[in-house]
Design an enzyme around this catalytic site. Structure first.
Site, mmCIF file in Angstrom:
data_model
loop_
_atom_site.group_PDB
_atom_site.id
_atom_site.type_symbol
_atom_site.label_atom_id
_atom_site.label_comp_id
_atom_site.label_asym_id
_atom_site.label_seq_id
_atom_site.Cartn_x
_atom_site.Cartn_y
_atom_site.Cartn_z
ATOM 1 N N CYS A 121 -8.898 13.294 32.808
ATOM 2 C CA CYS A 121 -10.262 12.871 33.138
ATOM 3 C C CYS A 121 -10.799 13.631 34.348
ATOM 4 O O CYS A 121 -11.958 14.021 34.390
ATOM 5 C CB CYS A 121 -10.308 11.380 33.471
ATOM 6 N N ASP A 122 -9.944 13.810 35.355
ATOM 7 C CA ASP A 122 -10.429 14.242 36.659
ATOM 8 C C ASP A 122 -9.976 15.620 37.113
ATOM 9 O O ASP A 122 -10.443 16.121 38.133
ATOM 10 C CB ASP A 122 -9.985 13.222 37.726
ATOM 11 N N CYS A 127 -5.688 9.715 36.335
ATOM 12 C CA CYS A 127 -5.841 10.378 35.034
ATOM 13 C C CYS A 127 -6.206 11.842 35.195
ATOM 14 O O CYS A 127 -7.361 12.175 35.486
ATOM 15 C CB CYS A 127 -6.905 9.662 34.210
#
Length: 315
Positions: A140-141, A137
């Site tokens: 997200c990261d 993701c």
């Protein structure tokens, strides 16, 4: 490196389920939430630091966030059962839920919130390096890969979107694709081609992920010649698709072309009365913690209205 790693085998399933539980319990509906005996808490339990959930400006540990949501649901009367559902009978006024110990639970309404699973490459190193430079993701990261050299595996729209997004942070983004042309739409392809930070590696598949404690590179295999070589990296993002977890409802609920459960408009209403769906199992697009939670709210309100209409029809 603090990450919200998106491991492929964990569900986004308890966020919408527990949020539905909060609303359903407050409405006096006595909800029971079936949480996996193996993976209670869903994907957030596999997370270290969540920095994008509203209301927590300093960030919050994934397990702590799940505990708070669960405590809130239980405070209002949601009963959480740690057992796996093995079968569902959804047609008819009474729905039957069978768990792994053989118990059959009967109910008038069901909210299906089983989430989805990111597709794995299928390498043994994936489990070990998930959250240690290996992610599913970008939104997200990506923040954790500032000025790093990374690669994205895939050739569809999501891979192009991830690669383009990651150029905000990384100094270099390789796109590794097993063919010599992309599946992505022309506009997404062009966006990636025009980005000077992105370099394409064609006709290549990831044969191995290098690194003991963190990703240090990949071993690439040429899909035409079979030759192998190594590529040094500090991060690897896998964007080869995801699969909604719908095996329990195959043949019972109508699915979309993407394989998600079909719902009516912005509601959670499925093709069967009294059956509602929420979270990633209905959402092939956004797939975030907060959208899954909001989806659970919709399902609880839809279920409440459905049950109220049943009571009205008896009068």
């Amino acid at each position: 490196m603090r990450e919200e790693p998106h491991a492929p085998d964990h569900h986004h399933r308890q966020r919408p389920g527990l949020t539905a539980g909060i609303y359903a319990a407050r409405a006096g509906l006595e909800p029971v939430l079936f949480a996996s005996s193996v993976e209670p808490g869903g994907e957030l339990m596999n997370t270290t630091d969540v920095e994008n959930f509203p209301g927590f400006p300093e960030g919050i540990q994934g397990p702590e966030l799940m505990e708070k949501i669960q405590a809130q649901a239980e405070r209002f009367g949601t009963k959480v059962v740690y057992d796996d559902v093995t079968a569902l009978e959804l047609d008819g006024d009474v729905k039957r839920i069978t768990t792994s110990d053989g118990t059959v639970h009967e109910t008038q309404a069901v909210i299906f919130a089983t989430g989805s699973a990111y597709r794995k490459i299928g390498l043994p190193e994936e489990e070990r390096l998930s959250g240690h430079g290996l992610s599913w993701c970008a939104t997200c990261d990506g923040f954790f890969f500032r000025e790093k050299t990374i690669a994205v595996v895939g050739g569809g729209d999501s891979a192009m979107e991830e690669a383009t997004f990651l150029t905000r942070f990384a100094s270099k983004v390789y796109v590794i694709h097993r063919r010599e042309e992309l599946r992505a739409s022309k506009i997404m392809q062009q966006r990636a081609f025009d980005n000077e930070k992105i370099e394409f590696i064609w006709n290549a598949e990831v044969a191995g992920i290098l690194g003991d404690d963190a990703v240090t590179g990949v071993r690439l295999r040429d899909t035409v010649s079979g030759e192998e070589r190594e590529l040094a990296l500090e991060g690897l993002f896998v964007a080869i698709g995801n699969d909604p977890r719908t095996h329990l409802v195959h043949g019972q609920l109508e699915l979309t072309a993407e394989g998600t459960i079909a719902v009516d408009g912005r509601s959670s209403k499925t093709s069967l009365p009294g059956v509602f769906a929420a979270g990633d199992v209905v959402d092939p697009t956004y797939r975030q913690a907060v959208t899954a939670a909001g989806s659970g709210t919709v399902a609880a309100l839809d279920a409440e209205h459905y049950l109220a209409s049943l009571e009205d029809s008896k009068e």
